[in-house]
Design a protein around this motif. Sequence first.
Motif, PDB file in Angstrom:
ATOM      1  N   LEU A   1       0.846  -1.192   0.000  1.00 47.72           N
ATOM      2  CA  LEU A   1       0.000   0.000   0.000  1.00 47.72           C
ATOM      3  C   LEU A   1       0.881   1.242   0.000  1.00 47.72           C
ATOM      4  CD1 LEU A   1      -2.694   1.552   0.322  1.00 47.72           C
ATOM      5  CD2 LEU A   1      -2.447   1.271   2.802  1.00 47.72           C
ATOM      6  N   LEU A   2       0.627   2.138  -0.941  1.00 46.76           N
ATOM      7  CA  LEU A   2       1.254   3.458  -0.971  1.00 46.76           C
ATOM      8  C   LEU A   2       0.124   4.479  -0.973  1.00 46.76           C
ATOM      9  CD1 LEU A   2       3.568   5.430  -1.208  1.00 46.76           C
ATOM     10  CD2 LEU A   2       3.618   5.037  -3.670  1.00 46.76           C
ATOM     11  N   SER A   3      -0.109   5.091   0.192  1.00 45.68           N
ATOM     12  CA  SER A   3      -1.226   6.018   0.356  1.00 45.68           C
ATOM     13  C   SER A   3      -0.676   7.398   0.692  1.00 45.68           C
ATOM     14  CB  SER A   3      -2.156   5.536   1.472  1.00 45.68           C
ATOM     15  OG  SER A   3      -3.192   6.456   1.694  1.00 45.68           O
ATOM     16  N   THR A   4      -1.033   8.385  -0.112  1.00 45.05           N
ATOM     17  CA  THR A   4      -0.514   9.741   0.074  1.00 45.05           C
ATOM     18  C   THR A   4      -1.669  10.726   0.166  1.00 45.05           C
ATOM     19  OG1 THR A   4       1.406   9.141  -1.284  1.00 45.05           O
ATOM     20  CG2 THR A   4       1.068  11.475  -0.829  1.00 45.05           C
ATOM     21  N   THR A   5      -1.629  11.548   1.198  1.00 43.32           N
ATOM     22  CA  THR A   5      -2.618  12.609   1.402  1.00 43.32           C
ATOM     23  C   THR A   5      -1.919  13.955   1.258  1.00 43.32           C
ATOM     24  OG1 THR A   5      -3.921  11.236   2.904  1.00 43.32           O
ATOM     25  CG2 THR A   5      -4.252  13.611   3.039  1.00 43.32           C
ATOM     26  N   PHE A   6      -2.507  14.874   0.520  1.00 38.64           N
ATOM     27  CA  PHE A   6      -1.885  16.184   0.342  1.00 38.64           C
ATOM     28  C   PHE A   6      -2.947  17.224   0.042  1.00 38.64           C
ATOM     29  CE2 PHE A   6      -1.721  13.825  -3.644  1.00 38.64           C
ATOM     30  CZ  PHE A   6      -2.311  14.703  -4.544  1.00 38.64           C
ATOM     31  N   TYR A   7      -2.548  18.488   0.154  1.00 34.65           N
ATOM     32  CA  TYR A   7      -3.445  19.615  -0.108  1.00 34.65           C
ATOM     33  C   TYR A   7      -3.146  20.208  -1.476  1.00 34.65           C
ATOM     34  CZ  TYR A   7      -4.766  19.613   4.811  1.00 34.65           C
ATOM     35  OH  TYR A   7      -5.238  19.260   6.044  1.00 34.65           O
ATOM     36  N   LEU A   8      -4.190  20.779  -2.061  1.00 30.00           N
ATOM     37  CA  LEU A   8      -4.020  21.483  -3.326  1.00 30.00           C
ATOM     38  C   LEU A   8      -3.461  22.877  -3.048  1.00 30.00           C
ATOM     39  CD1 LEU A   8      -7.261  20.497  -5.293  1.00 30.00           C
ATOM     40  CD2 LEU A   8      -4.911  19.826  -5.814  1.00 30.00           C
ATOM     41  N   ILE A   9      -2.139  22.928  -2.854  1.00 28.27           N
ATOM     42  CA  ILE A   9      -1.449  24.190  -2.596  1.00 28.27           C
ATOM     43  C   ILE A   9      -0.210  24.260  -3.485  1.00 28.27           C
ATOM     44  CG2 ILE A   9      -0.352  25.683  -0.884  1.00 28.27           C
ATOM     45  CD1 ILE A   9      -1.768  24.181   1.285  1.00 28.27           C
ATOM     46  N   GLY A  10      -0.122  25.268  -4.315  1.00 32.02           N
ATOM     47  CA  GLY A  10       1.082  25.507  -5.110  1.00 32.02           C
ATOM     48  C   GLY A  10       1.435  24.348  -6.028  1.00 32.02           C
ATOM     49  N   ASP A  11       2.762  24.135  -6.201  1.00 28.61           N
ATOM     50  CA  ASP A  11       3.259  23.109  -7.125  1.00 28.61           C
ATOM     51  C   ASP A  11       3.547  21.785  -6.441  1.00 28.61           C
ATOM     52  OD1 ASP A  11       3.184  24.952  -9.202  1.00 28.61           O
ATOM     53  OD2 ASP A  11       5.227  25.665  -8.797  1.00 28.61           O
ATOM     54  N   VAL A  12       3.392  21.738  -5.122  1.00 28.14           N
ATOM     55  CA  VAL A  12       3.734  20.513  -4.396  1.00 28.14           C
ATOM     56  C   VAL A  12       2.921  19.309  -4.859  1.00 28.14           C
ATOM     57  CG1 VAL A  12       3.680  19.409  -2.118  1.00 28.14           C
ATOM     58  CG2 VAL A  12       4.660  21.692  -2.381  1.00 28.14           C
TER      59      VAL A  12
END
Length: 570
Positions: free
Chosen positions: A180-191
């Motif tokens: 399992l590769l689970s990634t959580t992130f925000y819609l901010i900039g180019d990240v």
Amino acid sequence: MDLTGDGDSTASRGVADGGEEENLELRVSRYKSPSLRQPRTRPGIPRIYYINFQTRPATHESSSARFQPRKINAGAMGEDSGDDRISTLPNDILLNILDRLHVSNAAKTSILSKRWSQLSAKLPRLIINPLPEGLLSLFGRDLSRANISDGDLARLNAATFKATKSVLARREPGSDTIRLLSTTFYLIGDVPISIGHAVGQAMAVHQIEKAEFTVLTVKDREQCRLVDLANYGTQFVSLFNECRNTFSCLTRLYLENLRFESDFLSNIFVTCKLLKYIGFFNCDTYKWITLQIEHAQLNELSLVNCRFDKVELKWLPKLTRTTYKFWISFKELPLSFGHVPLLEFLELTNVTFTSHKVVSLSMLLSEMCVEDLRLGFKCEKIWVQPEPPTERLAAAFRGLRIVNLESIPEGHDLTWTMFILEAAPCLEEFYMSVMDHPCEMEMHPERRKQLLYSDNKGVEWESPRSDFEHRRLTKLIIFCFGNYIVSHLRRVMKVAVNLMDVYLYDRVACRYCEHINPLNPGRLPRNKKKLNALRNLLTQGMESPSRIHFLTPSPEMDADHAERSPEGFR
């Protein structure tokens, strides 16, 4: 817990009394600590469960005591307190331990030795999210997201990218499979684009069984204006177009607070061919459309607070679970089913207004064989049309084993629920909660009138069959039980001739509105004598095999009951 003390308690118990030995206990807790109530999670995102390692004596003790961490005497582990006993464990056990830690903490063990460095690079599950403590503190009224500044979120997002890149860089290409590769992130900039590329590169050189993206926005639903939805939608489209190869390998995708062009949603389903789960929360298109979905691999679909004219599930041969909450269509059925031969679980929840048309379940479910049906009313108008027994209704309900009627408004006749029993001969478990929930309801009379809430929330129905008996129902579970439900409960117990267990959960204050005076303060009696009198009242004049359990909602309640309890009590 059992209020009477003589029923089956679901609480964890110690081992035999009088034992002197201490046992190491692995407890999975729904709480981060005893002092924090569990905040509500956003739809589509699983709750975070924390693993507490603690010792407890081999005797009975209170639940509050069991949550207290205890010191372990290191010297008691051997004559030489310097022994590194944990490093003597085999790799598979150490990996199992590391797998239960937050990925950032697991990565820190790499500095201990060469062996530990190799272990941290072999973790089978990589769950990366912006906050060290997971998603829990983002989703609740107690720990408000508003306390986190945009700058902090940007830094957390950047840290997510660094963690993703670092963890993946330490793994040898083609070595151990990543389950399992689970990634959580925000819609901010180019990240987000950088994260998408990093995950895409990992997919090219590693074998990954499951890959998940949880895409969050800086503002939550209550804060989002139309312009925010549009801006977030534009950012996501840029991410999607830049990282199509990555999205094509995802098995799970959660999106929130996005507005798209009318034809973009179809691109997601066409590109993400491996998806097993997709969840949309507060998403829509510039022009409201009929959303048509076809997908060969999708197992679970969740649509919550999304604005579409209608949703048509055209061709989903592997779909087993569907959740659809809050629709805008007033005149037509909100959902239609084409080829969904494996659909087992269906959840429909809506807050209906005076202009909403009631839904005929015989028409909605006519082409399926659903086993588990959950209908939510959010303490407002009943939107289901009770129906007399017909061949079409019998065909729609022929496979039903579990029904859950959630948040039925108080003060209205419950006889209409009997039409489900009469039309579902295979029903085995019947859940019901009758409650008015002030913190989720519009209580101001003028506002209710302006927004077209209905004051007549109930529905009338009279069974055409006076001699009806149901022979398969074995469990009846009622949450927020009050005296006004007694007559209906007796009605069910009379017709369900093989009913074995009746679970009556006490009314407790929702953790979000516990300081608000309840609309109906009635509760179960607090002493055994009065409970026995209530039990006698329920069974008076009938020969029922039913065992009646009086219970209070708690973290240790039966797992199936907890899963199907009203949202405020989970």
